[in-house]
Design an enzyme around this catalytic site. Structure first.
Site, mmCIF file in Angstrom:
data_model
loop_
_atom_site.group_PDB
_atom_site.id
_atom_site.type_symbol
_atom_site.label_atom_id
_atom_site.label_comp_id
_atom_site.label_asym_id
_atom_site.label_seq_id
_atom_site.Cartn_x
_atom_site.Cartn_y
_atom_site.Cartn_z
ATOM 1 C CB CYS A 46 -0.940 -0.023 1.201
ATOM 2 S SG CYS A 46 -2.095 -1.405 1.180
ATOM 3 C CG ASP A 83 -9.359 1.581 6.357
ATOM 4 O OD1 ASP A 83 -10.057 2.581 6.606
ATOM 5 O OD2 ASP A 83 -9.543 0.477 6.883
ATOM 6 C CG HIS A 116 -10.341 3.271 0.837
ATOM 7 N ND1 HIS A 116 -9.155 3.174 0.141
ATOM 8 C CD2 HIS A 116 -10.295 2.287 1.779
ATOM 9 C CE1 HIS A 116 -8.445 2.172 0.632
ATOM 10 N NE2 HIS A 116 -9.116 1.621 1.628
ATOM 11 C CB ILE A 117 -14.720 5.762 4.629
ATOM 12 C CG1 ILE A 117 -13.920 6.986 5.097
ATOM 13 C CG2 ILE A 117 -15.542 5.194 5.791
ATOM 14 C CD1 ILE A 117 -14.798 8.152 5.528
#
EC number: 2.1.1.45
Length: 279
Positions: free
Chosen positions: A154, A181, A219-220
């Protein structure tokens, strides 16, 4: 409110208000459901560490000790072994990404660092010419991805630059991350690479400078919006947390230990929030 909390709240609100919904999502929850998310692209933040701006929220507790231990596993041990991570550091959360009962995460992260002898090369070229513009650590290795299964990195690239301010040299760092995240891992990843920046700076006796953080997909997940609203409601504490590396200038990179790091002035809002991870 700290700069990190301002950025954190603004990004959460932006994802809620302006985010796009994922399609053909890869991750799954433990119950087998597809883990969809709402996301924005191109999120950027800048922190001046020299002025005490550290990228860690006070809105919930962040497990900084285990995060730094994970960093050591990658860049000092240069390992992909889950047994090493558990036995040496008592960190277990990577078990969710074990590859084919090998007790590894595949040819990823530390395995790629070791394969290319990345840390030794970075330290060597910084020693030879601190002002060179080629100080790039990249974990994005297509050959390794084809060799084994495993979660693709990531946070996959960090670059370093040196600046002179008066008589002092400052080390800046720029972290690039493909996917993040925000509620769970954002400040973990940022502080891990601040720690790496500090270790390299200490190796040379330099000061820490600026930290730049770019996330391509922020993002969520669709099971986290209650937690997102709770974080928006929380009032942050006034004090600015500070990460300190308690070793003398010139300490060799490989002689630094996780316990040499100390997070000061950190009294985050509680209780901790629960998140079901997407794997």
């Amino acid at each position: 409110m700290t700069k990190a909390d301002q950025i954190f709240k603004a990004n959460i609100q932006k994802i809620i208000n302006e985010g796009s919904l994922s399609e053909q999502a890869r991750p799954k929850y433990k119950d087998g459901r597809t883990a969809h998310s709402k996301y924005i692209t191109g999120a950027f933040a800048e922190y001046d560490l020299a002025k005490g701006e550290f990228p860690i929220t006070t809105l919930r507790p962040i497990p900084i000790k285990s995060a730094i231990k994970e960093l050591f596993w990658i860049y000092q041990d240069q390992s992909n072994s889950l047994d090493v991570l558990e036995a040496k550091y008592n960190v277990h959360y990577w078990n969710e990404w074990e590859v084919d009962q090998t007790r590894t995460i595949g040819q990823r992260y530390g395995a790629v660092v070791k394969k290319h002898d990345i840390i030794s090369k970075i330290l060597k070229q910084l020693a030879e010419n601190p002002w060179n513009r080629r100080n790039v650590i990249s974990l994005w290795d297509y050959e390794a991805f084809e060799e084994t299964k495993g979660l693709l990195p990531c946070a996959f690239q960090i670059m370093f630059d040196v600046r002179r301010v008066g008589e002092d040299l400052y080390l800046d760092a720029s972290l690039t991350q493909r996917s993040n995240d925000i509620l769970v891992a954002h400040h973990i990843n940022a502080m891990q690479y601040v720690a790496l920046q500090m270790m390299i700076a200490k190796h040379f006796g330099w000061k820490i400078g600026k930290f730049f953080y770019f996330v391509n997909n922020l993002h969520i997940y669709d099971n986290q919006f209650d937690q997102a609203q709770e974080l928006l409601k929380r009032q942050p504490v006034a004090s600015q947390p500070k990460l300190v590396l308690n070793v003398p200038d010139g300490t060799n990179f490989f002689d630094i230990k996780p316990d040499d790091f100390e997070l000061q002035n950190y009294d985050p809002v509680k209780p901790q929030l629960h998140f079901d991870l997407a794997i």
